[in-house]
Scaffold this active site. Sequence first.
Site, PDB file in Angstrom:
ATOM      1  N   ASP A 194       0.820  -1.220   0.000  1.00  0.00           N
ATOM      2  CA  ASP A 194       0.000   0.000   0.000  1.00  0.00           C
ATOM      3  C   ASP A 194       0.847   1.259   0.000  1.00  0.00           C
ATOM      4  O   ASP A 194       0.629   2.180  -0.796  1.00  0.00           O
ATOM      5  CB  ASP A 194      -0.942  -0.001   1.201  1.00  0.00           C
ATOM      6  N   ARG A 230       0.886   6.438  16.961  1.00  0.00           N
ATOM      7  CA  ARG A 230       0.671   7.403  15.881  1.00  0.00           C
ATOM      8  C   ARG A 230       1.239   8.794  16.167  1.00  0.00           C
ATOM      9  O   ARG A 230       1.813   9.427  15.277  1.00  0.00           O
ATOM     10  CB  ARG A 230      -0.812   7.493  15.515  1.00  0.00           C
ATOM     11  N   ASP A 284      -6.853   5.999  12.350  1.00  0.00           N
ATOM     12  CA  ASP A 284      -5.468   6.435  12.194  1.00  0.00           C
ATOM     13  C   ASP A 284      -5.336   7.717  11.395  1.00  0.00           C
ATOM     14  O   ASP A 284      -4.442   8.528  11.663  1.00  0.00           O
ATOM     15  CB  ASP A 284      -4.632   5.327  11.556  1.00  0.00           C
ATOM     16  N   SER A 298      -5.680  -7.958   8.400  1.00  0.00           N
ATOM     17  CA  SER A 298      -4.679  -6.902   8.394  1.00  0.00           C
ATOM     18  C   SER A 298      -4.034  -6.813   9.772  1.00  0.00           C
ATOM     19  O   SER A 298      -4.718  -6.935  10.791  1.00  0.00           O
ATOM     20  CB  SER A 298      -5.348  -5.564   8.049  1.00  0.00           C
TER      21      SER A 298
END
Length: 406
Positions: free
Chosen positions: A16, A96, A125, A179
């Site tokens: 990705d 994050r 996110d 995922s």
Amino acid sequence: MDAPKKVVLAYSGGLDTSIILKWLQTEYGCEVVTFTADLGQGEELEPARAKAEMMGATSIHIEDLREEFVRDFVFPMFRANALYEGLYLLGTSIARPLISKRLVEIAAAEGADAVAHGATGKGNDQVRFELAAYALNPEIKVIAPWRLWDLSSRTRLIDFAEKHQIPIAKDKRGEAPFSVDANLLHTSSEGKVLENPAEEAPDYVLQRTTRPEDAPDTPEMVEVTFEKGDAVAINGVAMSPASILTKLNELGGKHGCGILDLVENRFVGMKSRGIYETPGGTLLLEAHRGIEQITLDAGAGHLKDSIMPRYAELIYNGFWFSPEREMLQALIDKSQEHVTGTVRLKLYKGSARTVARWSDHSLYSEAHVTFEEDAGAYDQRDAKGFIHLNALRLKLVANRNKRVGA
């Protein structure tokens, strides 16, 4: 937004973000700088460098942030005993802001006018990355390709990758089973085989934790020592923050601790189901609460517990760099001044249980609580007046209700 001239991309080296790298180059004709953070995800990061070089990245940054991650983000959060919706130890959420911090810092150093991330438009996110970036640099441009491009399916992504000669791992040509996001604090698995919350997650989802049924049949003791709310040693051996979490992961994973199957409320409004594995964090939380039991004053502890849900929600929603989180952190850190001592945990078949705790800063007084002679430490007759004063308003309410027939 005007087309950027240079973009710093949060880059994992996976399909990705590799597609995003090429898309930024073709869509904007801009230079792309990659940033790959080692947060303890357990993957070799040098292949990401090789792939970024092959794809024409202007500059490549790969940084080991494990110590900073645990010291400046995980440990402050654990001083609060933070749990989102009473269960989730916030492993993805707390990573994050650090990634965003470095994105913004690298952008300044590289003279870039934008940063980019690979978070989708459905998740939390994107919010976390962008709120942190804007808090640190209000003028920064943030590019979120998943909200901009027309590559809306796995098939289209594969077609784009093949057209631009982007290497595709074989398992990415089919439907991925789920995922995974990982760092030193946890692994998070979601999507595909996990999307139906009525179906039990298959065993192969587990990444770093033994199934409790398969864990050792013999319990294991582990001692965690704290100074001012932070773990500093395991079994008497002083270690760095990242080393402590690594060791606790090893111990907790071996004994099947820290597996959570959760349907949570995302900040963007939908519910999602995920499997979280936080073996070291589960041990750390249990031990921290264990040492607070004897070192933290009741009033301070109850106040701290009352603000914890708000603190956890701020982190989950992406407000690590907000004034209110910093205010709460100051209160939490004040509470930890005497949270020093050692806790012994018993690990067995998925459980981590406090079985002993001791501290030079302890508020526990055996003289006051004993069922034996207390040598005058406590006068039990004092309780009568205490109860009468606390009962006064209850008596007044009861008399009023009797009088009016309520």
